[in-house]
Scaffold this active site. Sequence first.
Site, PDB file in Angstrom:
ATOM      1  N   ILE A 118       0.830  -1.203   0.000  1.00  0.00           N
ATOM      2  CA  ILE A 118       0.000   0.000   0.000  1.00  0.00           C
ATOM      3  C   ILE A 118       0.864   1.253   0.000  1.00  0.00           C
ATOM      4  O   ILE A 118       0.546   2.241  -0.661  1.00  0.00           O
ATOM      5  CB  ILE A 118      -0.971  -0.029   1.198  1.00  0.00           C
ATOM      6  CG1 ILE A 118      -2.097  -1.029   0.914  1.00  0.00           C
ATOM      7  CG2 ILE A 118      -1.536   1.366   1.491  1.00  0.00           C
ATOM      8  CD1 ILE A 118      -3.090  -1.206   2.038  1.00  0.00           C
ATOM      9  N   GLU A 119       1.974   1.212   0.711  1.00  0.00           N
ATOM     10  CA  GLU A 119       2.828   2.396   0.807  1.00  0.00           C
ATOM     11  C   GLU A 119       3.564   2.708  -0.498  1.00  0.00           C
ATOM     12  O   GLU A 119       3.607   3.867  -0.911  1.00  0.00           O
ATOM     13  CB  GLU A 119       3.841   2.220   1.947  1.00  0.00           C
ATOM     14  CG  GLU A 119       3.234   2.261   3.333  1.00  0.00           C
ATOM     15  CD  GLU A 119       2.674   3.619   3.710  1.00  0.00           C
ATOM     16  OE1 GLU A 119       3.024   4.623   3.058  1.00  0.00           O
ATOM     17  OE2 GLU A 119       1.865   3.675   4.650  1.00  0.00           O
ATOM     18  N   THR A 120       4.152   1.709  -1.124  1.00  0.00           N
ATOM     19  CA  THR A 120       5.026   2.008  -2.279  1.00  0.00           C
ATOM     20  C   THR A 120       4.864   1.058  -3.455  1.00  0.00           C
ATOM     21  O   THR A 120       5.679   1.091  -4.373  1.00  0.00           O
ATOM     22  CB  THR A 120       6.508   1.982  -1.854  1.00  0.00           C
ATOM     23  OG1 THR A 120       6.853   0.648  -1.428  1.00  0.00           O
ATOM     24  CG2 THR A 120       6.789   2.969  -0.737  1.00  0.00           C
TER      25      THR A 120
END
Length: 326
Positions: A118-120
């Site tokens: 989700i972050e990167t």
Amino acid sequence: MKVLQFGLLIVLSYSVSAISASPEVLQLQFIDTMVKEHKFERNYIEATLAKSSKNTKILESIAKPWEAKPWHQYYPIFLTEKRLAKGLAFWQEHQHSLQRAEQQTGVPAQIIVAIIGIETFYGSYMGKYSVLDALTTLGFYYPPRATFFRSELAQLFLLAQEEKFDITQLKGSYAGAMGWGQFISSSYRHYAVDFDGDGIRDLLNNPVDAIGSVANYFKKHGWKKNQDIAFKAEVSGSNYTDYLSKSLKFKHTWQQLESNGVMLNGTQLNAKQKVKLLKFKQPTKNEYWVGLPNFYTITRYNHSPLYAMAVFQFSEQLKLAMHNVN
């Protein structure tokens, strides 16, 4: 009472002064702090800040975060077949490191994989902004959270000093988060770990260190091993609305929710279990969930119930996909 009133006036005067201070004054105060409290050379701080620029796109981005969207518009951004396939491949490639992280911290592999995804998108999108520009822009030109971002700017200088980073070359999000797991400066300093044993805590280039560091972050923020995260709920009547709030803190027990119209299908919780009633907006109706302490721990990574629910649901998709592969 007069003493208290006088003290309050001092606090209010200081607050108004801090809020109304110009970016130039705030920058001078920051330089003084770095010299006096952290023993940096004044010339170095001044020269480094001179290399930073105010970025209006950063101010525009923080004014309209994704977390401001309703749930039915938010989750499709993250819960995609493409991200699931990439996550499954990442899990398979780093299965040993994920297993080791889970054994050492109690944080399930699927949660770690979900966070990084989700972050990167597994290192594909780690941010295009200068971290220095992001933190100076928000620290000096964004009054709502300027104090926080100036603190992160100070942490950035300390981090660059400790890790031998070129502070002007670091890239990240519009909020100054960096690397595979998008750690802000203070989190990098306090929770990053050298998980592959090469002597370097590298969250910018090393997915193994990112795996260990995400797990360590969750452990340090109270993750409970082998405990559930959330359960979908049904509601009836109107009393349950008294237990909905924007606060992320868990102030109620399951007994309180159950006694006021909240029901779980096929699940029974301890009456004294601390829980939180959560509401998520769908196109035609609201969806309700009961969050448990591990849900709160996810919100320590990003202070949004939407984010935590996306992480939870994505982690469940990953877990099922990995089970089907094996």
